[in-house]
Design a protein around this motif. Structure first.
Motif, PDB file in Angstrom:
ATOM      1  N   MET A   1      10.137   4.302  50.071  1.00 46.65           N
ATOM      2  CA  MET A   1      10.723   5.628  49.946  1.00 46.65           C
ATOM      3  C   MET A   1       9.635   6.672  50.132  1.00 46.65           C
ATOM      4  SD  MET A   1      12.833   7.330  46.780  1.00 46.65           S
ATOM      5  CE  MET A   1      14.090   6.062  46.825  1.00 46.65           C
ATOM      6  N   TYR A   2       9.954   7.728  50.903  1.00 49.79           N
ATOM      7  CA  TYR A   2       8.991   8.775  51.217  1.00 49.79           C
ATOM      8  C   TYR A   2       9.610  10.134  50.883  1.00 49.79           C
ATOM      9  CZ  TYR A   2       7.143   4.943  54.049  1.00 49.79           C
ATOM     10  OH  TYR A   2       6.672   3.739  54.471  1.00 49.79           O
ATOM     11  N   VAL A   3       8.829  11.011  50.258  1.00 47.54           N
ATOM     12  CA  VAL A   3       9.274  12.376  49.969  1.00 47.54           C
ATOM     13  C   VAL A   3       8.217  13.349  50.500  1.00 47.54           C
ATOM     14  CG1 VAL A   3       9.804  14.077  48.193  1.00 47.54           C
ATOM     15  CG2 VAL A   3      10.621  11.722  47.937  1.00 47.54           C
ATOM     16  N   PHE A   4       8.648  14.199  51.426  1.00 44.62           N
ATOM     17  CA  PHE A   4       7.764  15.208  52.004  1.00 44.62           C
ATOM     18  C   PHE A   4       8.318  16.594  51.689  1.00 44.62           C
ATOM     19  CE2 PHE A   4       7.301  11.436  54.666  1.00 44.62           C
ATOM     20  CZ  PHE A   4       5.928  11.273  54.683  1.00 44.62           C
ATOM     21  N   LEU A   5       7.667  17.298  50.751  1.00 43.62           N
ATOM     22  CA  LEU A   5       8.086  18.649  50.373  1.00 43.62           C
ATOM     23  C   LEU A   5       6.974  19.657  50.671  1.00 43.62           C
ATOM     24  CD1 LEU A   5       9.775  17.860  46.919  1.00 43.62           C
ATOM     25  CD2 LEU A   5      10.903  18.243  49.115  1.00 43.62           C
ATOM     26  N   ASN A   6       6.045  19.271  51.491  1.00 42.80           N
ATOM     27  CA  ASN A   6       4.887  20.125  51.736  1.00 42.80           C
ATOM     28  C   ASN A   6       5.258  21.361  52.551  1.00 42.80           C
ATOM     29  OD1 ASN A   6       5.093  17.623  53.477  1.00 42.80           O
ATOM     30  ND2 ASN A   6       3.864  18.914  54.836  1.00 42.80           N
ATOM     31  N   GLY A   7       4.561  22.467  52.222  1.00 40.39           N
ATOM     32  CA  GLY A   7       4.700  23.702  52.988  1.00 40.39           C
ATOM     33  C   GLY A   7       6.044  24.378  52.881  1.00 40.39           C
ATOM     34  N   ASN A   8       6.670  24.306  51.717  1.00 39.61           N
ATOM     35  CA  ASN A   8       7.991  24.918  51.556  1.00 39.61           C
ATOM     36  C   ASN A   8       8.004  26.110  50.609  1.00 39.61           C
ATOM     37  OD1 ASN A   8      10.110  23.374  53.106  1.00 39.61           O
ATOM     38  ND2 ASN A   8       9.119  21.658  52.037  1.00 39.61           N
ATOM     39  N   GLY A   9       6.831  26.533  50.126  1.00 41.33           N
ATOM     40  CA  GLY A   9       6.790  27.679  49.231  1.00 41.33           C
ATOM     41  C   GLY A   9       7.415  27.417  47.870  1.00 41.33           C
ATOM     42  N   LEU A  10       7.482  26.164  47.443  1.00 43.08           N
ATOM     43  CA  LEU A  10       8.078  25.812  46.156  1.00 43.08           C
ATOM     44  C   LEU A  10       7.149  26.213  45.014  1.00 43.08           C
ATOM     45  CD1 LEU A  10       9.360  22.247  47.136  1.00 43.08           C
ATOM     46  CD2 LEU A  10      10.653  24.399  47.126  1.00 43.08           C
ATOM     47  N   LEU A  24       9.253   5.035  44.920  1.00 44.66           N
ATOM     48  CA  LEU A  24       8.591   6.022  45.755  1.00 44.66           C
ATOM     49  C   LEU A  24       7.193   5.533  46.158  1.00 44.66           C
ATOM     50  CD1 LEU A  24       8.952   8.897  46.918  1.00 44.66           C
ATOM     51  CD2 LEU A  24       7.814   9.762  44.862  1.00 44.66           C
ATOM     52  N   ARG A  25       6.918   5.586  47.472  1.00 44.47           N
ATOM     53  CA  ARG A  25       5.626   5.115  47.980  1.00 44.47           C
ATOM     54  C   ARG A  25       4.731   6.271  48.455  1.00 44.47           C
ATOM     55  NH1 ARG A  25       4.680   0.038  49.254  1.00 44.47           N
ATOM     56  NH2 ARG A  25       3.521   0.601  51.146  1.00 44.47           N
ATOM     57  N   VAL A  26       5.331   7.296  49.035  1.00 49.23           N
ATOM     58  CA  VAL A  26       4.555   8.420  49.562  1.00 49.23           C
ATOM     59  C   VAL A  26       5.156   9.720  49.049  1.00 49.23           C
ATOM     60  CG1 VAL A  26       3.812   9.663  51.626  1.00 49.23           C
ATOM     61  CG2 VAL A  26       3.870   7.150  51.636  1.00 49.23           C
ATOM     62  N   LEU A  27       4.323  10.571  48.421  1.00 50.29           N
ATOM     63  CA  LEU A  27       4.779  11.859  47.899  1.00 50.29           C
ATOM     64  C   LEU A  27       3.816  12.945  48.359  1.00 50.29           C
ATOM     65  CD1 LEU A  27       6.577  13.644  46.153  1.00 50.29           C
ATOM     66  CD2 LEU A  27       5.204  12.973  44.153  1.00 50.29           C
ATOM     67  N   HIS A  28       4.329  13.879  49.162  1.00 51.53           N
ATOM     68  CA  HIS A  28       3.534  15.005  49.658  1.00 51.53           C
ATOM     69  C   HIS A  28       4.091  16.312  49.100  1.00 51.53           C
ATOM     70  CE1 HIS A  28       1.631  13.038  53.499  1.00 51.53           C
ATOM     71  NE2 HIS A  28       1.361  12.383  52.383  1.00 51.53           N
ATOM     72  N   LEU A  29       3.287  16.971  48.260  1.00 54.71           N
ATOM     73  CA  LEU A  29       3.672  18.267  47.674  1.00 54.71           C
ATOM     74  C   LEU A  29       2.680  19.368  48.058  1.00 54.71           C
ATOM     75  CD1 LEU A  29       4.628  17.161  44.035  1.00 54.71           C
ATOM     76  CD2 LEU A  29       6.159  17.517  45.973  1.00 54.71           C
ATOM     77  N   GLN A  30       1.810  19.113  48.996  1.00 53.72           N
ATOM     78  CA  GLN A  30       0.757  20.066  49.323  1.00 53.72           C
ATOM     79  C   GLN A  30       1.313  21.342  49.947  1.00 53.72           C
ATOM     80  OE1 GLN A  30       1.262  17.179  50.901  1.00 53.72           O
ATOM     81  NE2 GLN A  30       0.663  17.241  53.070  1.00 53.72           N
ATOM     82  N   GLN A  31       0.502  22.399  49.862  1.00 53.68           N
ATOM     83  CA  GLN A  31       0.819  23.705  50.442  1.00 53.68           C
ATOM     84  C   GLN A  31       2.106  24.291  49.867  1.00 53.68           C
ATOM     85  OE1 GLN A  31       0.374  22.462  54.721  1.00 53.68           O
ATOM     86  NE2 GLN A  31      -0.916  24.281  54.821  1.00 53.68           N
TER      87      GLN A  31
END
Length: 493
Positions: A1-10, A24-31
């Protein structure tokens, strides 16, 4: 499972509903704009392999829960407001391959258990407040290819054990208050795969090692500015045949430049500015293969080396996220070079920046400079140049910075092409140079000179015949009219 939330102004705190994603294996919350402390609940994500929370506003200490993340290979939390010590569980796991914590406020000593992290390949702890010497224990991380410790409060010397880092390719120890550059280079030459070496803002006023036995055969970028190093350009550099980028600016190096500086096949960036080099600029520089024919660069990813480059103190900094994104440059400014600007500089068709300001160069600006068709910056200010500015320079369509101020130039200022965009300050200090916005220079008409050995003729034979004929006709009419002798009169008694 992959979650990409990067660069969304959250924004807000770490989204705790993610803790329920057990697979979950990959979690991107950067930017984003997440803030607050990193929750201990992150330890529930036991299958996580990659976690990136960089470029947010997380604060506080890192939770010591990484022992539960046994599969975690890559962790990036750079550019936050994290404080405190390195969690022992983060740097004591066999699964770790990459750790990036640069640009935070972490402190304390750097304690990395390399015996447990035998597979780690990349460690970036730059721009923090770590203290103490450079840890010799890092030499046990035999798989380490990237080590970035710049801008910390370390001090001391490069550990002797670093000679065992045979896999090391990228090393940055800039601005860490280390000393003894001779010992550092003698140790690091044993890192046979070392490609990029950054040591600037250290070794204050030490002597540049001249040991001819130093060998950096794999080196492609050497960056040692702002050290005020004394001495001359070291001859051991000539054996670094793969060199592409050399920055020794803001030192106190002197003497003349050797001709071998122009023999590097791959060199595309040379910055020797703000030193005390003298003599003529070696003409061999105008034949740098990579700037003439654009030899294929031997590039490798250097994404972990965000380098800061400033043209001058007091100007805005330029940050390059990749060493190879530096523009092709020859910067010899602020030295004591004399002699001419070689016409063969025009061969450097791939050069973007030629900066020769603040020297004692003389002669004219060669017309052939217009052959540098990729040129964006040309700074020749504050020299002793004379003659006219070649109008052919108006053909340089990429030229965005041009400065010839404070020389002895004269004549018309070119007005076509990019010259319409340059400020008047680019031409200041040349008293005989005609301003662009006024009428062209009014040149005095100089009478033609008689060639040596030839006599100037006042009259020729055609003029003589005409003059004689005119004289005879004048005398005839004078007698005929009685202007010379009066006519006879009849007497009457």
């Amino acid at each position: 499972m992959y979650v990409f939330l990067n660069g969304n102004g959250l924004s807000g705190t770490f989204p705790e509903n993610l803790f329920r994603l057990q697979h979950l294996r990959v979690l991107h919350l950067q930017q984003n704009q997440f803030s607050g402390p990193l929750s201990y609940g992150i330890g529930n994500l036991s299958n996580l392999v990659e976690l990136d929370i960089s470029l947010n506003d997380f604060s506080g200490s890192l939770p010591d829960v990484f022992g539960r993340l046994r599969k975690l290979e890559s962790f990036s939390a750079s550019s936050n407001r994290l404080t405190g010590l390195l969690p022992a569980s983060l740097v004591n796991s066999a699964s770790r391959l990459r750790i990036d914590l640069h640009n935070n406020s972490l402190d304390g000593p750097i304690r990395i258990k390399c015996s447990a992290m035998a597979q780690v390949t990349s460690l970036d702890l730059a721009s923090n407040n770590f203290q103490g010497p450079v840890p010799a224990s890092l030499s046990s991380c035999q798989s380490l290819t990237v080590l970035h410790l710049a801008r910390n409060k370390l001090g001391g010397v490069v550990p002797f054990e670093f000679r065992n880092l045979h896999a090391l390719e990228f090393l940055s120890l800039g601005n860490t208050s280390i000393n003894n550059i001779s010992t550092a280079l003698e140790i690091l030459q044993h890192c046979k795969n070392l490609t990029i070496l950054v040591l600037g803002l250290n070794f204050y006023q030490e002597e540049m090692p001249s040991n001819v036995n130093l060998q950096f055969t794999s080196l492609k970028a050497l960056i040692i500015p702002f050290c005020h190093l004394r001495g001359s350009l070291p001859i051991w550099l000539s054996s670094s045949k793969m060199l592409q980028l050399l920055d020794l600016s803001w030192n106190s190096l002197g003497g003349s430049l050797p001709s071998w500086i122009g023999k590097f096949e791959y060199l595309f960036y040379l910055d020797l500015s703000n030193n005390s080099f003298s003599g003529e600029i070696p003409e061999s520089l105008t034949g740098l293969e990579n700037l003439v024919h654009k030899t294929a660069l031997l590039k490798e990813s250097s994404e972990h080396f965000s380098l800061v480059k400033s043209k001058e103190q007091g100007r805005p900094y330029l940050v390059y996220n990749d060493v190879w994104s530096f523009p092709p440059t020859i910067d010899l400014s602020h030295n004591m070079f004399s002699g001419p600007i070689w016409p063969s500089f025009g061969n450097l068709k791939n050069l973007h920046d030629l900066s020769l300001e603040e020297n004692n160069l003389s002669g004219s600006i060669p017309e052939s400079i217009s052959g540098m068709t990729s040129l964006e910056v040309l700074d020749l200010s504050r020299n002793n140049l004379s003659g006219e500015i070649p109008h052919s320079l108006a053909r340089l369509s990429f030229l965005s910075v041009f400065n010839v101020s404070y020389n002895r130039l004269y004549g018309d200022t070119p007005s076509g092409g990019q010259f319409m965009t340059f400020p008047e300050s680019s031409f200041d200090g040349n008293q005989a140079l005609c301003p662009r916005l006024l009428a062209p220079c009014q040149r005095k008409q100089i009478p033609p000179l008689v060639s040596p050995g030839k006599k100037m003729k006042i009259v020729d034979w055609n003029f003589g015949i005409g003059a004689a004929t005119g004289f005879l006709l004048t005398v005839f009419f004078c007698f005929k009219s009685g202007w010379v002798f009066p006519k006879g009169r009849v007497c009457r008694y």
